[in-house]
Design a protein around this motif. Structure first.
Motif, PDB file in Angstrom:
ATOM      1  N   ILE A   1       0.835  -1.193   0.000  1.00  0.00           N
ATOM      2  CA  ILE A   1       0.000   0.000   0.000  1.00  0.00           C
ATOM      3  C   ILE A   1       0.872   1.245   0.000  1.00  0.00           C
ATOM      4  O   ILE A   1       1.838   1.335   0.766  1.00  0.00           O
ATOM      5  CB  ILE A   1      -0.914   0.023   1.255  1.00  0.00           C
ATOM      6  N   ASP A   2       0.520   2.222  -0.832  1.00  0.00           N
ATOM      7  CA  ASP A   2       1.215   3.508  -0.851  1.00  0.00           C
ATOM      8  C   ASP A   2       0.788   4.295   0.382  1.00  0.00           C
ATOM      9  O   ASP A   2      -0.337   4.785   0.462  1.00  0.00           O
ATOM     10  CB  ASP A   2       0.858   4.265  -2.124  1.00  0.00           C
ATOM     11  N   GLY A   3       1.681   4.397   1.359  1.00  0.00           N
ATOM     12  CA  GLY A   3       1.368   5.074   2.602  1.00  0.00           C
ATOM     13  C   GLY A   3       1.559   6.576   2.550  1.00  0.00           C
ATOM     14  O   GLY A   3       1.243   7.274   3.509  1.00  0.00           O
ATOM     15  N   SER A   4       2.058   7.099   1.435  1.00  0.00           N
ATOM     16  CA  SER A   4       2.305   8.534   1.358  1.00  0.00           C
ATOM     17  C   SER A   4       1.030   9.329   1.086  1.00  0.00           C
ATOM     18  O   SER A   4       0.994  10.526   1.321  1.00  0.00           O
ATOM     19  CB  SER A   4       3.346   8.836   0.274  1.00  0.00           C
TER      20      SER A   4
ATOM     21  N   SER B   1      -3.085   7.491   5.537  1.00  0.00           N
ATOM     22  CA  SER B   1      -2.989   6.377   6.475  1.00  0.00           C
ATOM     23  C   SER B   1      -4.250   5.526   6.433  1.00  0.00           C
ATOM     24  O   SER B   1      -4.242   4.370   6.850  1.00  0.00           O
ATOM     25  CB  SER B   1      -2.750   6.891   7.892  1.00  0.00           C
ATOM     26  N   GLN B   2      -5.342   6.077   5.906  1.00  0.00           N
ATOM     27  CA  GLN B   2      -6.593   5.310   5.818  1.00  0.00           C
ATOM     28  C   GLN B   2      -6.432   4.084   4.937  1.00  0.00           C
ATOM     29  O   GLN B   2      -7.014   3.037   5.225  1.00  0.00           O
ATOM     30  CB  GLN B   2      -7.724   6.195   5.306  1.00  0.00           C
ATOM     31  N   PHE B   3      -5.638   4.188   3.877  1.00  0.00           N
ATOM     32  CA  PHE B   3      -5.421   3.040   3.004  1.00  0.00           C
ATOM     33  C   PHE B   3      -4.656   1.946   3.746  1.00  0.00           C
ATOM     34  O   PHE B   3      -4.956   0.759   3.614  1.00  0.00           O
ATOM     35  CB  PHE B   3      -4.660   3.437   1.742  1.00  0.00           C
ATOM     36  N   VAL B   4      -3.663   2.347   4.531  1.00  0.00           N
ATOM     37  CA  VAL B   4      -2.883   1.378   5.305  1.00  0.00           C
ATOM     38  C   VAL B   4      -3.775   0.740   6.371  1.00  0.00           C
ATOM     39  O   VAL B   4      -3.762  -0.471   6.567  1.00  0.00           O
ATOM     40  CB  VAL B   4      -1.634   2.034   5.934  1.00  0.00           C
TER      41      VAL B   4
ATOM     42  N   VAL C   1       1.467  -6.298   5.564  1.00  0.00           N
ATOM     43  CA  VAL C   1       1.251  -5.088   4.790  1.00  0.00           C
ATOM     44  C   VAL C   1       2.601  -4.420   4.610  1.00  0.00           C
ATOM     45  O   VAL C   1       3.312  -4.183   5.585  1.00  0.00           O
ATOM     46  CB  VAL C   1       0.285  -4.113   5.507  1.00  0.00           C
ATOM     47  N   GLN C   2       2.949  -4.145   3.361  1.00  0.00           N
ATOM     48  CA  GLN C   2       4.169  -3.389   3.082  1.00  0.00           C
ATOM     49  C   GLN C   2       3.750  -1.972   2.723  1.00  0.00           C
ATOM     50  O   GLN C   2       2.951  -1.770   1.806  1.00  0.00           O
ATOM     51  CB  GLN C   2       4.961  -3.997   1.929  1.00  0.00           C
ATOM     52  N   ILE C   3       4.277  -0.997   3.457  1.00  0.00           N
ATOM     53  CA  ILE C   3       3.957   0.403   3.207  1.00  0.00           C
ATOM     54  C   ILE C   3       5.024   0.979   2.296  1.00  0.00           C
ATOM     55  O   ILE C   3       6.205   0.990   2.622  1.00  0.00           O
ATOM     56  CB  ILE C   3       3.910   1.206   4.515  1.00  0.00           C
ATOM     57  N   THR C   4       4.598   1.452   1.097  1.00  0.00           N
ATOM     58  CA  THR C   4       5.534   2.056   0.152  1.00  0.00           C
ATOM     59  C   THR C   4       5.002   3.412  -0.261  1.00  0.00           C
ATOM     60  O   THR C   4       3.795   3.572  -0.378  1.00  0.00           O
ATOM     61  CB  THR C   4       5.685   1.176  -1.095  1.00  0.00           C
ATOM     62  N   PRO C   5       5.763   4.398  -0.540  1.00  0.00           N
ATOM     63  CA  PRO C   5       7.173   4.524  -0.207  1.00  0.00           C
ATOM     64  C   PRO C   5       7.391   5.020   1.218  1.00  0.00           C
ATOM     65  O   PRO C   5       8.499   4.982   1.733  1.00  0.00           O
ATOM     66  CB  PRO C   5       7.676   5.561  -1.199  1.00  0.00           C
ATOM     67  N   GLY C   6       6.385   5.499   1.856  1.00  0.00           N
ATOM     68  CA  GLY C   6       6.507   6.001   3.218  1.00  0.00           C
ATOM     69  C   GLY C   6       5.120   6.099   3.810  1.00  0.00           C
ATOM     70  O   GLY C   6       4.191   5.507   3.291  1.00  0.00           O
TER      71      GLY C   6
ATOM     72  N   ARG D   1       5.725  -4.683  13.835  1.00  0.00           N
ATOM     73  CA  ARG D   1       6.618  -4.156  12.804  1.00  0.00           C
ATOM     74  C   ARG D   1       7.794  -5.108  12.645  1.00  0.00           C
ATOM     75  O   ARG D   1       8.324  -5.613  13.619  1.00  0.00           O
ATOM     76  CB  ARG D   1       7.127  -2.781  13.210  1.00  0.00           C
ATOM     77  N   ASP D   2       8.199  -5.298  11.418  1.00  0.00           N
ATOM     78  CA  ASP D   2       9.381  -6.088  11.120  1.00  0.00           C
ATOM     79  C   ASP D   2      10.593  -5.323  11.645  1.00  0.00           C
ATOM     80  O   ASP D   2      10.808  -4.160  11.291  1.00  0.00           O
ATOM     81  CB  ASP D   2       9.482  -6.288   9.607  1.00  0.00           C
ATOM     82  N   ALA D   3      11.391  -5.952  12.504  1.00  0.00           N
ATOM     83  CA  ALA D   3      12.544  -5.279  13.106  1.00  0.00           C
ATOM     84  C   ALA D   3      13.555  -4.842  12.049  1.00  0.00           C
ATOM     85  O   ALA D   3      14.177  -3.786  12.170  1.00  0.00           O
ATOM     86  CB  ALA D   3      13.215  -6.202  14.123  1.00  0.00           C
ATOM     87  N   ALA D   4      13.700  -5.625  10.995  1.00  0.00           N
ATOM     88  CA  ALA D   4      14.665  -5.294   9.954  1.00  0.00           C
ATOM     89  C   ALA D   4      14.132  -4.245   8.983  1.00  0.00           C
ATOM     90  O   ALA D   4      14.901  -3.525   8.355  1.00  0.00           O
ATOM     91  CB  ALA D   4      15.051  -6.555   9.185  1.00  0.00           C
ATOM     92  N   ASP D   5      12.806  -4.172   8.839  1.00  0.00           N
ATOM     93  CA  ASP D   5      12.207  -3.224   7.894  1.00  0.00           C
ATOM     94  C   ASP D   5      10.871  -2.746   8.444  1.00  0.00           C
ATOM     95  O   ASP D   5       9.841  -3.402   8.254  1.00  0.00           O
ATOM     96  CB  ASP D   5      12.012  -3.896   6.538  1.00  0.00           C
ATOM     97  N   PRO D   6      10.838  -1.597   9.135  1.00  0.00           N
ATOM     98  CA  PRO D   6       9.612  -1.109   9.773  1.00  0.00           C
ATOM     99  C   PRO D   6       8.486  -0.769   8.805  1.00  0.00           C
ATOM    100  O   PRO D   6       7.364  -0.520   9.232  1.00  0.00           O
ATOM    101  CB  PRO D   6      10.064   0.146  10.524  1.00  0.00           C
ATOM    102  N   SER D   7       8.769  -0.779   7.493  1.00  0.00           N
ATOM    103  CA  SER D   7       7.690  -0.529   6.532  1.00  0.00           C
ATOM    104  C   SER D   7       6.826  -1.781   6.338  1.00  0.00           C
ATOM    105  O   SER D   7       5.815  -1.732   5.653  1.00  0.00           O
ATOM    106  CB  SER D   7       8.247  -0.069   5.183  1.00  0.00           C
TER     107      SER D   7
END
Length: 127
Positions: free
Chosen positions: A37-40, A43-46, A69-74, A97-103
């Motif tokens: 999901i494009d989080g930029s 936040s409703q989409f996320v 859920v992967q938040i791209t790009p931010g 949250r993934d410790a290695a990648d918080p997105s």
């Protein structure tokens, strides 16, 4: 809306819209345990993706009904996203949250349906 519609279609959902604009109709089962999901934009989409994965987990009979859920790009509106995560926890869903990648947000759905509860929901003062 185009990015959200594309993400949903990539997950196997049928989306009917007016050339990518509201109103939209969403149907079908969510066929994937991963949503990007494009989080930029909002936040409703996320939040919607997190809730959809939690609901999907209640509907499938597998040992691991979790999803990501992967938040791209931010992301924007982090406080609203945190509110969604906190409220999901009140209903027994876990979001980590993934410790290695918080997105990457990992959703573990609650077990059987939770009993109803009374709650007050704050208005959206940002619009």
């Amino acid at each position: 809306m185009a990015a959200l519609i594309s993400s949903l279609e990539d997950a196997g959902v049928t989306v009917v819209s007016d050339a990518g604009h509201a109103p939209i109709t969403i149907s079908g089962p969510l066929g994937s345990d991963r949503l990007s999901i494009d989080g930029s934009r909002s936040s409703q989409f996320v939040s919607a993706a997190l809730l959809a994965l939690a609901a999907r987990g209640l509907d499938i009979a597998t040992e691991d009904a979790s999803g990501t859920v992967q938040i791209t790009p931010g992301r924007v509106s982090a406080p609203y996203l945190e509110m969604t995560i906190r409220e999901m926890g009140r209903f027994g869903h876990q979001v980590d949250r993934d410790a290695a990648d918080p997105s990457h947000l990992h959703v573990t759905p609650a077990g059987p349906a939770q009993p109803p509860l009374n709650m007050t929901i704050d208005g959206d003062w940002s619009s």
